[in-house]
Scaffold this motif. Structure first.
Motif, mmCIF file in Angstrom:
data_model
loop_
_atom_site.group_PDB
_atom_site.id
_atom_site.type_symbol
_atom_site.label_atom_id
_atom_site.label_comp_id
_atom_site.label_asym_id
_atom_site.label_seq_id
_atom_site.Cartn_x
_atom_site.Cartn_y
_atom_site.Cartn_z
ATOM 1 N N GLN A 182 0.827 -1.207 0.000
ATOM 2 C CA GLN A 182 0.000 0.000 0.000
ATOM 3 C C GLN A 182 0.862 1.258 0.000
ATOM 4 O O GLN A 182 0.517 2.263 -0.636
ATOM 5 N N MET A 183 1.976 1.208 0.726
ATOM 6 C CA MET A 183 2.901 2.343 0.717
ATOM 7 C C MET A 183 3.535 2.501 -0.663
ATOM 8 O O MET A 183 3.664 3.619 -1.180
ATOM 9 N N ARG A 184 3.936 1.395 -1.270
ATOM 10 C CA ARG A 184 4.643 1.456 -2.549
ATOM 11 C C ARG A 184 3.748 1.941 -3.679
ATOM 12 O O ARG A 184 4.185 2.685 -4.562
ATOM 13 N N TYR B 230 4.005 10.824 -7.059
ATOM 14 C CA TYR B 230 4.291 10.055 -5.853
ATOM 15 C C TYR B 230 5.350 9.005 -6.152
ATOM 16 O O TYR B 230 5.250 8.247 -7.119
ATOM 17 N N THR B 231 6.363 8.963 -5.331
ATOM 18 C CA THR B 231 7.409 7.956 -5.437
ATOM 19 C C THR B 231 7.731 7.462 -4.031
ATOM 20 O O THR B 231 8.006 8.273 -3.138
ATOM 21 N N TYR B 232 7.690 6.177 -3.843
ATOM 22 C CA TYR B 232 7.969 5.631 -2.521
ATOM 23 C C TYR B 232 9.461 5.375 -2.350
ATOM 24 O O TYR B 232 10.088 4.686 -3.158
ATOM 25 N N VAL B 233 10.014 5.959 -1.319
ATOM 26 C CA VAL B 233 11.416 5.732 -0.974
ATOM 27 C C VAL B 233 11.456 4.642 0.082
ATOM 28 O O VAL B 233 10.906 4.798 1.173
ATOM 29 N N GLU B 234 12.092 3.542 -0.239
ATOM 30 C CA GLU B 234 12.120 2.389 0.645
ATOM 31 C C GLU B 234 12.805 2.697 1.974
ATOM 32 O O GLU B 234 13.746 3.484 2.027
ATOM 33 N N PRO B 235 12.328 2.092 3.058
ATOM 34 C CA PRO B 235 12.988 2.286 4.352
ATOM 35 C C PRO B 235 14.339 1.582 4.387
ATOM 36 O O PRO B 235 14.519 0.531 3.779
ATOM 37 N N ASN B 236 15.254 2.185 5.094
ATOM 38 C CA ASN B 236 16.553 1.566 5.341
ATOM 39 C C ASN B 236 16.444 0.766 6.623
ATOM 40 O O ASN B 236 16.015 1.307 7.648
ATOM 41 N N PRO C 246 10.987 -3.165 -5.001
ATOM 42 C CA PRO C 246 10.163 -3.585 -6.136
ATOM 43 C C PRO C 246 9.085 -2.559 -6.410
ATOM 44 O O PRO C 246 8.522 -1.974 -5.495
ATOM 45 N N LYS C 247 8.822 -2.339 -7.674
ATOM 46 C CA LYS C 247 7.806 -1.352 -8.062
ATOM 47 C C LYS C 247 6.627 -2.064 -8.703
ATOM 48 O O LYS C 247 6.799 -2.966 -9.514
ATOM 49 N N LEU C 248 5.456 -1.637 -8.310
ATOM 50 C CA LEU C 248 4.240 -2.250 -8.823
ATOM 51 C C LEU C 248 3.722 -1.478 -10.019
ATOM 52 O O LEU C 248 3.681 -0.256 -9.998
ATOM 53 N N ALA C 249 3.328 -2.195 -11.031
ATOM 54 C CA ALA C 249 2.812 -1.525 -12.223
ATOM 55 C C ALA C 249 1.425 -0.990 -11.942
ATOM 56 O O ALA C 249 0.559 -1.698 -11.451
ATOM 57 N N THR C 250 1.223 0.267 -12.304
ATOM 58 C CA THR C 250 -0.074 0.904 -12.104
ATOM 59 C C THR C 250 -0.507 1.561 -13.394
ATOM 60 O O THR C 250 0.206 2.408 -13.926
ATOM 61 N N PRO C 251 -1.673 1.196 -13.905
ATOM 62 C CA PRO C 251 -2.117 1.795 -15.160
ATOM 63 C C PRO C 251 -2.193 3.306 -15.055
ATOM 64 O O PRO C 251 -2.821 3.858 -14.173
#
Length: 610
Positions: free
Chosen positions: A324-326, A477-483, A594-599
């Motif tokens: 959901q965050m990604r 919107y771009t999700y920056v992954e947690p370290n 990993p990035k999820l494809a979104t139409p």
């Protein structure tokens, strides 16, 4: 734009078709059950809204098949045809009625409780009427009794008063989940001379006795979420000190008076109802959701760790939360014309069953709590934009909607400024008719339908509307992954405990100052001295400022870093930057991002329906 109840009278064409009428009545009856399934919208706010409540425990969870689905589709078609023109007219009227104050500047926000912010709304610290001040004092007195802190002033033989003895326990919860402590019976009696632990039967004039407090309740018609039951469970099963700790953990950087005033405004200044609501919220935070010791403390980094667990159940919950965050199901970005933080919910990205109910609830509370970090006086509410672009029935899920409504009405009162429903298709009309029936009229009046970016611009400057909503801001919107190691101070127990000890001292100082103010109000002679009460308010403001400063020192030891910390929206010490640029050095590692494809959307996927 204001939605008003519409009564659909019998229509000749339909009246003659008994089967049609029966189908419509069946839909209405069914809606009372199936709609406890809730959609994840309304992602945050603290304002209390009176929505109707139905238990979801007895209903089956269905996705999109069977007789019920067929009936719902038929009902939507009929209702949509009947209501489409009404909604079209109302949406235009609502937009025209809305007026936004001109001239908001970020400089209007203040980080200090020693400085009165300009344009402070009524019913807040510094803008209370004498009658409201009395209500606040009464609620504080009752709250301190529940926390086991309140002591009536005992006159000495020489006419002086005994000093108040503040509590000595710590005020922050720092360990993960603890076993419930059995509450002490008659917890309101704290005098040294008491041997049997029984409470006093008489108290100073104008105060509430312990027996009165334990018997408080909210009328059934107003208690849609079982707050009376939670209130009594909290008194019966939670130690007073645990409730006190939960309250001061919830305060965070907020002014303690401001937090209590939210509950008073939500209950229309009814002290008894506000107390029931406040204590039931403490029970919900500590026992049901574990807001501070789990959701906020562990954060996104812990979910990343859980997503790699060998335990399938733990792994599933971690993956569901991060997905959901990604995808950016909902995100926080920018402010509206009144300076309120914006939460955008991309409804098209939600699909029923894709994430577990637990992860949906966690994501919802996480979003709300993160949004709280963005509030500064005089702004204490937020705006939610439901982006209904490409919405279809496949996106409808009533369970998260019910949960979100309960959050706003029962646990985050007075936090919602405006709800903007953007580009809602005609199929949503029937759904809205049902949802509107759950809302308090005051809340329903905050909902505005906007058909295009021009109407949205009445609420948000076009230059601050993201391009995906038709605005001019070139932002995505771009999700920056947690370290995994981004919360190093969580391991510094020594420094954390030192800061917590200092906070405990400040809390005791605030409570002592508070009780002096409460007792001064009980004295007719002193209550008539307005200057004395004003001086006592300033004393509380001074300690509240110390608490605020202390919180931001503690913050990195208690709250896990969020996406909004990583991108620079929340800066060190609580400084805010609502329009930051993504930091290159914070870019997500390829192996763990990993990035999820979104139409139709780059780097984002299913949107927020929390």
């Amino acid at each position: 734009m204001r939605f008003r109840p519409h009564t659909i009278n019998p229509i000749p064409a339909l009246a003659s078709t008994s089967s049609t009428i029966r189908a419509r009545l069946y839909i209405t009856k069914q809606s009372q059950h199936s709609f406890t399934h809730t959609v994840h919208w309304l992602p945050f706010s603290r304002r209390v809204y009176h929505y109707s409540y139905n238990s979801a425990s007895v209903f089956h969870r269905q996705s999109g098949s069977g007789l019920l689905t067929a009936v719902v589709v038929v009902g939507i078609a009929i209702s949509g045809a009947l209501l489409f023109s009404l909604t079209e007219d109302t949406s235009v009227q609502n937009t025209n009625e809305y007026t936004s104050p001109d001239g908001f500047h970020f400089s209007d926000l203040t980080n200090s409780y020693l400085i009165m912010a300009p344009n402070m709304p009524p019913g807040r610290p510094g803008t209370l009427t004498p009658e409201q001040e009395v209500k606040l004092r009464e609620l504080w007195a009752a709250t301190m009794k529940v926390f086991g802190v309140y002591e009536p002033v005992i006159p000495e033989p020489n006419g002086t008063e005994t000093p108040l003895s503040p509590p000595s326990e710590s005020t922050e919860t720092t360990s993960p989940r603890k076993e419930k402590k059995k509450s002490r019976l008659h917890v309101f009696k704290r005098h040294k001379g008491d041997k049997d632990g029984e409470s006093e039967s008489t108290t100073p004039s104008g105060t509430v006795t312990p027996s009165d407090i334990s018997s408080l309740s909210i009328a059934d018609e107003d208690d849609k979420h079982g707050q009376t039951k939670d209130f009594r469970a909290a008194l019966a099963n939670s130690a007073p000190e645990d409730l006190r700790k939960t309250f001061w953990s919830m305060v965070k950087h907020d002014h303690p008076d401001a937090l209590l005033l939210r509950f008073l405004r939500a209950r229309k200044w009814d002290v008894e109802k506000a107390l029931v609501m406040l204590i039931s919220t403490m029970h919900w935070r500590s026992e049901d959701m574990h807001v501070d010791d789990d959701i906020i403390r562990r954060g996104e980094a812990a979910m990343l760790e859980d997503s790699q667990s060998s335990d399938p159940k733990v792994k599933k919950e971690g993956e569901d939360f991060l997905s959901q965050m990604r995808m950016g199901k909902s995100y926080l970005h920018g402010v509206d014309k009144e300076g309120r933080p914006l939460c955008v919910v991309r409804v098209r990205l939600h699909r029923q069953g894709e994430q577990s109910e637990k992860s949906l609830e966690r994501f919802t509370v996480y979003t709300i709590e993160t949004a709280r970090m963005l509030l500064r006086p005089p702004v204490d509410t937020a705006t939610i934009v439901f982006d209904m672009t490409n919405f279809s029935m496949a996106n409808m899920d009533y369970t998260p909607v019910k949960f979100m409504i309960k959050c706003f009405e029962a646990n985050y009162p007075e936090s919602l400024g405006t709800v903007l429903v953007y580009k809602a298709p005609w199929v949503f009309n029937a759904i809205w008719t049902i949802i509107r029936g759950w809302l308090d009229p005051v809340v329903a009046g905050k909902v505005h339908f906007t058909k295009n970016v021009e109407e949205l611009e009445a609420f948000i400057p076009r230059t601050q509307i993201p391009a995906e909503l038709g605005g001019d801001e070139k932002w995505e919107y771009t999700y920056v992954e947690p370290n995994p190691s981004e919360n190093p101070l969580h391991g510094d127990i020594s420094t954390r405990d030192t800061l917590l000890a200092h906070r405990s001292e400040l809390v005791r100082k605030y409570e002592t100052t508070l009780l002096e103010w409460v007792h001064s109000g009980e004295s007719k002679e002193e209550s008539e001295k307005g200057k004395g009460l004003e001086e006592r308010r300033k004393e509380r403001d001074t300690v509240a400022e110390e608490l605020r400063t202390n919180y931001w020192s503690l913050d990195p030891y208690l709250r896990a870093r969020t996406l909004y910390d990583r991108v620079g929206m929340i800066e060190e010490g609580g400084k805010l930057n609502f329009y930051p640029s993504i930091k290159k050095e914070s870019a997500p590692p390829p192996a763990t991002a990993p990035k999820l494809a979104t139409p139709g959307a780059a780097e984002t996927s299913p949107d927020d329906v929390d």
